[in-house]
Design a protein around this motif. Sequence first.
Motif, PDB file in Angstrom:
ATOM      1  N   VAL A  45       0.830  -1.208   0.000  1.00 27.69           N
ATOM      2  CA  VAL A  45       0.000   0.000   0.000  1.00 27.69           C
ATOM      3  C   VAL A  45       0.868   1.264   0.000  1.00 27.69           C
ATOM      4  CG1 VAL A  45      -0.314   0.178   2.505  1.00 27.69           C
ATOM      5  CG2 VAL A  45      -2.087   1.042   0.967  1.00 27.69           C
ATOM      6  N   ASP A  46       2.084   1.169   0.529  1.00 25.74           N
ATOM      7  CA  ASP A  46       2.981   2.324   0.533  1.00 25.74           C
ATOM      8  C   ASP A  46       3.363   2.756  -0.879  1.00 25.74           C
ATOM      9  OD1 ASP A  46       3.053   2.835   3.283  1.00 25.74           O
ATOM     10  OD2 ASP A  46       4.673   1.407   3.606  1.00 25.74           O
ATOM     11  N   VAL A  47       3.337   1.836  -1.837  1.00 27.96           N
ATOM     12  CA  VAL A  47       3.603   2.195  -3.237  1.00 27.96           C
ATOM     13  C   VAL A  47       2.529   3.170  -3.717  1.00 27.96           C
ATOM     14  CG1 VAL A  47       3.718   1.331  -5.612  1.00 27.96           C
ATOM     15  CG2 VAL A  47       4.811   0.044  -3.762  1.00 27.96           C
ATOM     16  N   ASP A  48       1.276   2.842  -3.446  1.00 26.89           N
ATOM     17  CA  ASP A  48       0.175   3.713  -3.864  1.00 26.89           C
ATOM     18  C   ASP A  48       0.210   5.051  -3.128  1.00 26.89           C
ATOM     19  OD1 ASP A  48      -0.819   1.758  -5.613  1.00 26.89           O
ATOM     20  OD2 ASP A  48      -1.997   0.833  -4.014  1.00 26.89           O
ATOM     21  N   VAL A  49       0.526   4.994  -1.842  1.00 31.96           N
ATOM     22  CA  VAL A  49       0.624   6.232  -1.054  1.00 31.96           C
ATOM     23  C   VAL A  49       1.720   7.125  -1.629  1.00 31.96           C
ATOM     24  CG1 VAL A  49       1.240   7.190   1.203  1.00 31.96           C
ATOM     25  CG2 VAL A  49      -0.309   5.230   1.068  1.00 31.96           C
ATOM     26  N   ALA A  50       2.889   6.566  -1.882  1.00 31.62           N
ATOM     27  CA  ALA A  50       4.007   7.354  -2.406  1.00 31.62           C
ATOM     28  C   ALA A  50       3.694   7.915  -3.781  1.00 31.62           C
ATOM     29  CB  ALA A  50       5.275   6.498  -2.456  1.00 31.62           C
ATOM     30  N   ALA A  51       3.086   7.109  -4.641  1.00 34.46           N
ATOM     31  CA  ALA A  51       2.753   7.571  -5.996  1.00 34.46           C
ATOM     32  C   ALA A  51       1.738   8.713  -5.942  1.00 34.46           C
ATOM     33  CB  ALA A  51       2.221   6.415  -6.834  1.00 34.46           C
ATOM     34  N   THR A  52       0.754   8.601  -5.079  1.00 30.32           N
ATOM     35  CA  THR A  52      -0.257   9.655  -4.947  1.00 30.32           C
ATOM     36  C   THR A  52       0.362  10.928  -4.380  1.00 30.32           C
ATOM     37  OG1 THR A  52      -2.000   8.011  -4.669  1.00 30.32           O
ATOM     38  CG2 THR A  52      -2.482  10.250  -3.917  1.00 30.32           C
ATOM     39  N   CYS A  53       1.217  10.782  -3.383  1.00 33.48           N
ATOM     40  CA  CYS A  53       1.908  11.945  -2.814  1.00 33.48           C
ATOM     41  C   CYS A  53       2.768  12.615  -3.876  1.00 33.48           C
ATOM     42  CB  CYS A  53       2.753  11.536  -1.614  1.00 33.48           C
ATOM     43  SG  CYS A  53       1.786  11.064  -0.155  1.00 33.48           S
ATOM     44  N   SER A  54       3.397  11.844  -4.725  1.00 33.12           N
ATOM     45  CA  SER A  54       4.225  12.387  -5.797  1.00 33.12           C
ATOM     46  C   SER A  54       3.375  13.207  -6.769  1.00 33.12           C
ATOM     47  CB  SER A  54       4.930  11.251  -6.539  1.00 33.12           C
ATOM     48  OG  SER A  54       5.672  11.751  -7.628  1.00 33.12           O
ATOM     49  N   ARG A  55       2.202  12.701  -7.090  1.00 33.31           N
ATOM     50  CA  ARG A  55       1.309  13.449  -7.994  1.00 33.31           C
ATOM     51  C   ARG A  55       0.849  14.752  -7.336  1.00 33.31           C
ATOM     52  NH1 ARG A  55      -0.888   8.200  -8.913  1.00 33.31           N
ATOM     53  NH2 ARG A  55      -2.885   8.792  -7.996  1.00 33.31           N
ATOM     54  N   LEU A  56       0.565  14.710  -6.037  1.00 37.92           N
ATOM     55  CA  LEU A  56       0.180  15.935  -5.332  1.00 37.92           C
ATOM     56  C   LEU A  56       1.334  16.933  -5.271  1.00 37.92           C
ATOM     57  CD1 LEU A  56      -1.970  14.342  -2.509  1.00 37.92           C
ATOM     58  CD2 LEU A  56      -2.767  16.065  -4.146  1.00 37.92           C
ATOM     59  N   GLU A  57       2.544  16.402  -5.152  1.00 36.24           N
ATOM     60  CA  GLU A  57       3.728  17.267  -5.092  1.00 36.24           C
ATOM     61  C   GLU A  57       3.856  18.093  -6.377  1.00 36.24           C
ATOM     62  OE1 GLU A  57       8.154  16.722  -3.429  1.00 36.24           O
ATOM     63  OE2 GLU A  57       7.745  15.566  -5.249  1.00 36.24           O
ATOM     64  N   ARG A  58       3.427  17.537  -7.490  1.00 37.87           N
ATOM     65  CA  ARG A  58       3.478  18.270  -8.767  1.00 37.87           C
ATOM     66  C   ARG A  58       2.602  19.524  -8.753  1.00 37.87           C
ATOM     67  NH1 ARG A  58       2.520  12.817 -11.730  1.00 37.87           N
ATOM     68  NH2 ARG A  58       4.489  11.812 -11.225  1.00 37.87           N
ATOM     69  N   TYR A  59       1.626  19.553  -7.842  1.00 35.77           N
ATOM     70  CA  TYR A  59       0.763  20.723  -7.676  1.00 35.77           C
ATOM     71  C   TYR A  59       1.303  21.661  -6.596  1.00 35.77           C
ATOM     72  CZ  TYR A  59      -2.791  18.525 -10.578  1.00 35.77           C
ATOM     73  OH  TYR A  59      -3.475  17.952 -11.629  1.00 35.77           O
ATOM     74  N   GLY A  60       2.472  21.345  -6.090  1.00 37.76           N
ATOM     75  CA  GLY A  60       3.079  22.191  -5.073  1.00 37.76           C
ATOM     76  C   GLY A  60       2.713  21.818  -3.647  1.00 37.76           C
ATOM     77  N   VAL A  61       2.100  20.659  -3.462  1.00 34.55           N
ATOM     78  CA  VAL A  61       1.720  20.205  -2.124  1.00 34.55           C
ATOM     79  C   VAL A  61       2.870  19.360  -1.580  1.00 34.55           C
ATOM     80  CG1 VAL A  61       0.000  18.984  -0.748  1.00 34.55           C
ATOM     81  CG2 VAL A  61      -0.695  20.154  -2.850  1.00 34.55           C
ATOM     82  N   SER A  62       3.563  19.890  -0.596  1.00 34.25           N
ATOM     83  CA  SER A  62       4.739  19.193  -0.057  1.00 34.25           C
ATOM     84  C   SER A  62       4.349  18.154   0.979  1.00 34.25           C
ATOM     85  CB  SER A  62       5.701  20.203   0.563  1.00 34.25           C
ATOM     86  OG  SER A  62       5.137  20.746   1.745  1.00 34.25           O
ATOM     87  N   ALA A  63       5.291  17.314   1.317  1.00 32.90           N
ATOM     88  CA  ALA A  63       5.055  16.243   2.279  1.00 32.90           C
ATOM     89  C   ALA A  63       4.589  16.795   3.623  1.00 32.90           C
ATOM     90  CB  ALA A  63       6.317  15.405   2.455  1.00 32.90           C
ATOM     91  N   ARG A  64       5.129  17.911   4.047  1.00 31.07           N
ATOM     92  CA  ARG A  64       4.710  18.441   5.353  1.00 31.07           C
ATOM     93  C   ARG A  64       3.246  18.868   5.333  1.00 31.07           C
ATOM     94  NH1 ARG A  64       4.946  24.136   6.043  1.00 31.07           N
ATOM     95  NH2 ARG A  64       5.876  25.133   4.223  1.00 31.07           N
ATOM     96  N   HIS A  65       2.747  19.309   4.166  1.00 30.93           N
ATOM     97  CA  HIS A  65       1.330  19.650   4.058  1.00 30.93           C
ATOM     98  C   HIS A  65       0.459  18.392   4.001  1.00 30.93           C
ATOM     99  CE1 HIS A  65       3.118  23.458   2.420  1.00 30.93           C
ATOM    100  NE2 HIS A  65       2.374  23.876   3.428  1.00 30.93           N
ATOM    101  N   LEU A  66       0.999  17.335   3.444  1.00 26.39           N
ATOM    102  CA  LEU A  66       0.254  16.080   3.342  1.00 26.39           C
ATOM    103  C   LEU A  66       0.078  15.403   4.701  1.00 26.39           C
ATOM    104  CD1 LEU A  66       1.835  14.711   0.069  1.00 26.39           C
ATOM    105  CD2 LEU A  66      -0.424  15.741   0.356  1.00 26.39           C
ATOM    106  N   ARG A  67       0.848  15.845   5.659  1.00 21.11           N
ATOM    107  CA  ARG A  67       0.729  15.302   7.014  1.00 21.11           C
ATOM    108  C   ARG A  67      -0.691  15.483   7.555  1.00 21.11           C
ATOM    109  NH1 ARG A  67       4.979  16.580  11.798  1.00 21.11           N
ATOM    110  NH2 ARG A  67       4.177  15.068  13.264  1.00 21.11           N
ATOM    111  N   THR A  68      -1.390  16.490   7.080  1.00 26.08           N
ATOM    112  CA  THR A  68      -2.782  16.718   7.464  1.00 26.08           C
ATOM    113  C   THR A  68      -3.631  15.484   7.184  1.00 26.08           C
ATOM    114  OG1 THR A  68      -2.569  19.074   7.008  1.00 26.08           O
ATOM    115  CG2 THR A  68      -4.798  18.189   7.014  1.00 26.08           C
ATOM    116  N   PHE A  69      -3.390  14.858   6.034  1.00 25.30           N
ATOM    117  CA  PHE A  69      -4.134  13.649   5.675  1.00 25.30           C
ATOM    118  C   PHE A  69      -3.788  12.495   6.608  1.00 25.30           C
ATOM    119  CE2 PHE A  69      -3.974  16.178   1.823  1.00 25.30           C
ATOM    120  CZ  PHE A  69      -5.308  16.186   1.433  1.00 25.30           C
ATOM    121  N   ARG A  70      -2.514  12.387   6.963  1.00 21.27           N
ATOM    122  CA  ARG A  70      -2.067  11.342   7.889  1.00 21.27           C
ATOM    123  C   ARG A  70      -2.751  11.515   9.241  1.00 21.27           C
ATOM    124  NH1 ARG A  70      -0.963   6.725   7.850  1.00 21.27           N
ATOM    125  NH2 ARG A  70      -2.512   6.799   9.443  1.00 21.27           N
ATOM    126  N   ASN A  71      -2.790  12.754   9.728  1.00 12.07           N
ATOM    127  CA  ASN A  71      -3.404  13.027  11.025  1.00 12.07           C
ATOM    128  C   ASN A  71      -4.903  12.723  11.011  1.00 12.07           C
ATOM    129  OD1 ASN A  71      -0.931  13.831  12.043  1.00 12.07           O
ATOM    130  ND2 ASN A  71      -1.303  15.995  11.668  1.00 12.07           N
TER     131      ASN A  71
END
Length: 128
Positions: A45-71
């Motif tokens: 499942v981490d493959v899908d998570v990483a791939a999705t995060c990578s696609r979001l990063e292309r829109y300027g959404v960094s990993a620290r902002h994605l932490r909101t989803f984790r929380n």
Amino acid sequence: AAEAELDLGELCERAGVTPALAKELEEYGLLSPRTDNGTKLYADVDVDVAATCSRLERYGVSARHLRTFRNAADREAGLLEQIVAPALRSRNPERRQAGLDELQSLAELAQELSQLLFWRDLKQLADR
């Protein structure tokens, strides 16, 4: 059931991410490998998570902002855990299976509610 596990190189190759991004996602709790003899192993499942995060990063959404989803996911899972924990801890196989079935149903309902609230909020944003 046991899941296949991947090392960092396999994760990066399958998800199409750099090791630096994978490490950043791990730092912010979006990837959660287990360590076995000093080697970090990632679930499928981490493959899908990483791939999705990578696609979001292309829109300027960094990993620290994605932490909101984790929380948010942690809070939702915690609530469901409180509801079904007694059944999941049961030594009675039927009670435990009933708890797993209930967890599945609750998870589907929680996901549906999250999606409905999310789309309602986006519609309100678009209608401004």
